[in-house]
Design an enzyme around this catalytic site. Sequence first.
Site, mmCIF file in Angstrom:
data_model
loop_
_atom_site.group_PDB
_atom_site.id
_atom_site.type_symbol
_atom_site.label_atom_id
_atom_site.label_comp_id
_atom_site.label_asym_id
_atom_site.label_seq_id
_atom_site.Cartn_x
_atom_site.Cartn_y
_atom_site.Cartn_z
ATOM 1 N N TRP A 102 0.818 -1.217 0.000
ATOM 2 C CA TRP A 102 0.000 0.000 0.000
ATOM 3 C C TRP A 102 0.848 1.261 0.000
ATOM 4 O O TRP A 102 0.515 2.247 -0.673
ATOM 5 C CB TRP A 102 -0.983 -0.027 1.157
ATOM 6 C CG TRP A 102 -2.059 -1.038 0.931
ATOM 7 C CD1 TRP A 102 -2.276 -2.187 1.626
ATOM 8 C CD2 TRP A 102 -3.028 -1.025 -0.133
ATOM 9 N NE1 TRP A 102 -3.330 -2.884 1.069
ATOM 10 C CE2 TRP A 102 -3.808 -2.204 -0.006
ATOM 11 C CE3 TRP A 102 -3.313 -0.144 -1.173
ATOM 12 C CZ2 TRP A 102 -4.852 -2.513 -0.868
ATOM 13 C CZ3 TRP A 102 -4.358 -0.450 -2.048
ATOM 14 C CH2 TRP A 102 -5.109 -1.611 -1.890
ATOM 15 N N ASP A 171 -1.512 7.019 6.229
ATOM 16 C CA ASP A 171 -2.607 6.154 5.804
ATOM 17 C C ASP A 171 -2.905 5.206 6.962
ATOM 18 O O ASP A 171 -2.106 4.329 7.278
ATOM 19 C CB ASP A 171 -2.188 5.381 4.549
ATOM 20 C CG ASP A 171 -3.234 4.375 4.083
ATOM 21 O OD1 ASP A 171 -4.286 4.248 4.730
ATOM 22 O OD2 ASP A 171 -2.979 3.705 3.055
ATOM 23 N N LYS A 195 -12.722 -1.025 7.035
ATOM 24 C CA LYS A 195 -12.033 -1.880 7.998
ATOM 25 C C LYS A 195 -12.657 -1.701 9.383
ATOM 26 O O LYS A 195 -13.294 -2.606 9.906
ATOM 27 C CB LYS A 195 -10.540 -1.546 8.065
ATOM 28 C CG LYS A 195 -9.874 -1.263 6.733
ATOM 29 C CD LYS A 195 -9.678 -2.478 5.877
ATOM 30 C CE LYS A 195 -8.819 -2.136 4.657
ATOM 31 N NZ LYS A 195 -8.555 -3.307 3.808
#
Length: 360
Positions: A102, A171, A195
């Site tokens: 990511w 992030d 999430k």
Amino acid sequence: MTRLHNFCAGPAAMPTAVLERARAEMLDYQGQGLSVMEMSHRSPTFEAIAAKAERDLRDLLSIPDNYRVLFMQGGATLQFACVPLNLLGQGGTPNYLDTGIWSSKAIKEADHLAASHIAASSRESGYVQVPRQGDIALSADAAYLHYCHNETIGGLAYDYVPEVDVPLVCDMSSSILSAPLDVSRYGVIYAGAQKNIGPAGITVVIVREDLLERAQPSAPSLLGWKVYADNDSMINTPPTYAWYLAGLVFEWLKNDIGGVAEMEAINRRKSEALYAAIDASDFYANPIAPANRSLMNVPFTLADAALNGDFLADAEAEGLLNLKGHRSVGGMRASLYNAVSEADVQALINFMADFERRRG
């Protein structure tokens, strides 16, 4: 109806209490005669829903008054572009820490706008540990430093907050609300909802007010943080139902759990129990350095990869869902987000022990 054990990395498990309340309010929200998904985002009823969601999130994370909370769309992936678009208007070089898939995707997106500087990377170690503070070397003209707090795919998490003299951008898609954090140490925090916040479709951005003036002049208006801040995140029609559900999750965390500190204690018990089961076995293994093991995403491998298919089939037959590892790394992965209970994790541990006895 039977609720199974859902270890999906995202969209992830939602708290049962939240789903039950949403079901009760689905057709008629608090006597309004319509569903939240049917009402105008400009109505006083929805404006109250949105305002309460922001207040509850601010309370949960103790967000300082000089930070704006934005509710956007496009997931964290869109923020990969929003970060450089909103922070490079005064020049400088985007700086990044590289710790996995990511963070690498964020770097690749920034490179479309300006050549990134990699301030530190754990690529050579196979992404099994994070760079240490002493490894971080910013460029001379760094505009910001970006990192991914928890690499969902690799199960790698930072055990410290980098200390730098430029805005720190993080992030936190797969770790936000799993434990307390000091928002004041960051310039920007962003997180896709799917999430720990709610369903896919909404993204939370927490940005320090002074950084709202740093956007590139050519940035598209709908990618600019300031336009969302100036319009209470309603520059266009927002994902109203996802926003409402996120608000219910915030209420659940505050009222049912007791806050993020209590949530962290539960999450630590869950992850420590699963890691202990893995470490006590010669049949299962986790490659991540213990200090950087994720609370949220636990990857593991079997000693004999030929048994992977049988493991997944048997697990699903026992009601243990979504344990297959990401295609880029293989193996297994159990995501232990906030809505995954200790009972869910114990069911997985019991199954793993039984499978090892039968097939090990």
